[in-house]
Design an enzyme around this catalytic site. Structure first.
Site, mmCIF file in Angstrom:
data_model
loop_
_atom_site.group_PDB
_atom_site.id
_atom_site.type_symbol
_atom_site.label_atom_id
_atom_site.label_comp_id
_atom_site.label_asym_id
_atom_site.label_seq_id
_atom_site.Cartn_x
_atom_site.Cartn_y
_atom_site.Cartn_z
ATOM 1 N N GLU A 207 0.808 -1.215 0.000
ATOM 2 C CA GLU A 207 0.000 0.000 0.000
ATOM 3 C C GLU A 207 0.847 1.273 0.000
ATOM 4 O O GLU A 207 0.349 2.357 0.278
ATOM 5 C CB GLU A 207 -0.952 -0.003 1.198
ATOM 6 C CG GLU A 207 -1.978 -1.134 1.120
ATOM 7 C CD GLU A 207 -3.014 -1.081 2.217
ATOM 8 O OE1 GLU A 207 -2.933 -0.186 3.080
ATOM 9 O OE2 GLU A 207 -3.906 -1.943 2.216
ATOM 10 N N LYS A 335 -15.274 -1.975 3.451
ATOM 11 C CA LYS A 335 -14.649 -2.336 2.179
ATOM 12 C C LYS A 335 -15.742 -2.922 1.282
ATOM 13 O O LYS A 335 -16.306 -3.976 1.596
ATOM 14 C CB LYS A 335 -13.541 -3.372 2.399
ATOM 15 C CG LYS A 335 -12.373 -2.868 3.232
ATOM 16 C CD LYS A 335 -11.403 -3.997 3.534
ATOM 17 C CE LYS A 335 -10.151 -3.508 4.259
ATOM 18 N NZ LYS A 335 -9.273 -4.637 4.663
#
Length: 417
Positions: A207, A335
């Site tokens: 990330e 999510k």
């Protein structure tokens, strides 16, 4: 005249880790065309909706999503063709109905989510309004505070240490742009601190955070504090423990440090850190099914620390309801691909708000340059977003979209609310 779906197509593309994922394109009756690209997680909870893949995950061909793509083309497109596009809840209900399984395992949550998001974007484009405005409905849209990844371990960085992410959370800034600029300073200074201390830097993680090799998990907190002090900005720290991924046979295995902790000992560890460091948010501090431990953790820290359930709740309304009922956690990570449709995603966000839980809108470790998530975060009014670091274009696409919305949308920044 109401908008209907004329055609739906799909193809296999690559995500930020070089793994296949699904892209869906929807064409409406007025010839508007829009697409959506579906993210994919590495640190996944076992209770998530099923991401359909083709076979052996050890090989590219096995990681493929051609079955999911085929399901969009051959199953979902015929089922939705000619149907309404402007009632998102009805469209998503139809997607769920066609799949017919509780975990979306027949057609794949990746196939279903792609259609759900592409249809919403197409309607927004047709109406000539920003996506966030279309998604928000009656909700109060706000620009979220970013929780930005600085250091990574766990599954995001080759298990150099167990805890997955250490994040900088900007405090007291008047605008999103100012908050983002301050965290960029922290990210840059973190590298200086790591090099000064002589820690092997293995590059950036999935990330975009730094992926150093550290002697202990707590060392990451010391690096964070020094980097924040060097940057000279007011920051708090968030921790994504991702405890399920080092939980084995009833113990939390900190192999980097050569010790094994029971649930109560993990709680003591986290409580000690929260007392000694400016930690205001802890995600997945315990394993996904350690409900008794979560209750104890919430009783110990819930009054002063945001305790986020990710693997615990997997954006699933039933699991969130249990957390609310049992007072396990006080926030939910959201999510979209954990549940598979926009409607179900918003149900979790709205229920969390009604129950006094916070919601954090989150990307996945396997992302694309699609910036849909930024509009979702603004539309939800959740006030927090967790995208990753300020390196790698799939992360920057979301931050840059938020910067754009701040200039063009006349939106308030949640940092002042």
């Amino acid at each position: 005249m109401s908008l209907t779906i004329r055609e739906i197509g799909a193809l296999e593309i690559l995500d930020s880790r070089g793994n296949p994922t699904v892209m869906v394109q929807v064409e409406l009756s007025d010839s508007t065309v829009a697409s959506a690209k579906v993210p994919s997680g590495a640190s996944t909870g076992s209770h998530e909706a099923i991401e359909l893949r083709d076979g052996d995950p050890a090989r590219y061909s096995g990681r493929g999503v051609r079955r999911a793509v085929d399901n969009v083309r051959r199953v979902l497109a015929p089922a939705l063709r000619g149907g309404g596009a402007e009632d998102q809840s009805e469209l998503d209900r139809r997607l769920i109905e066609v799949d017919g399984t509780p975990d979306k395992s027949r057609l794949g949550a990746n196939a279903i989510l792609g259609v759900s998001c592409a249809a919403a974007r197409a309607v927004a484009v047709s109406r000539k309004i920003p996506l966030w405005q279309y998604l928000a409905g009656e909700r109060r849209a706000v620009l979220p505070v970013p929780m930005i990844n600085i250091l990574s371990g766990g599954l995001h960085a080759g298990r150099n240490f167990e805890f997955q992410d250490f994040l900088a959370i900007p405090l007291g800034f008047a605008t999103f742009a100012e908050a983002l600029e301050a965290v960029v300073d922290v990210h840059h200074d973190a590298r200086v601190v790591l090099e000064k201390r002589g820690y092997l830097l293995t590059g950036v993680a999935d990330e975009g955070g730094w992926g150093p090799r550290l002697p202990t998990n707590e060392t990451a907190l010391d690096v964070m504090v020094e980097a924040i002090e060097r940057a000279g900005h007011k920051m708090a720290i968030g921790i994504d423990v991702a405890a399920s991924h080092f939980f084995d046979d009833g113990k939390y295995e900190l192999r980097t440090e050569g010790r094994s902790l029971a649930s109560d000992q993990m709680i003591d560890l986290l409580a000690g850190w929260a007392a000694r460091y400016p930690v205001v948010s802890i995600e997945d501090g315990l394993a996904e099914d350690d409900w008794a431990g979560w209750q104890k953790l919430t009783a110990a820290l819930g009054a002063r620390v945001q305790l986020i359930g990710d693997d615990l709740f997997v954006t699933n309304l039933a699991r969130l309801e249990r957390g609310i009922r049992e007072r396990a956690a006080n926030a939910v990570l959201v999510k979209m691909n954990q549940i598979g449709t926009l409607t179900e995603t918003f149900e979790v966000i709205d229920r969390a708000r009604a129950a006094g839980f916070r919601a954090v809108i989150s990307a996945r470790s396997g992302e694309t340059e699609d910036d849909f998530l930024a509009d979702l975060a603004v539309a939800s009014g959740a006030g927090q977003i967790k995208v990753g670091s300020i390196a790698r274009s799939e992360r920057l696409a979301k931050y840059n979209r938020l910067l754009e919305m701040e200039v063009t949308g006349g939106l308030a920044f949640a940092g002042l609310i």
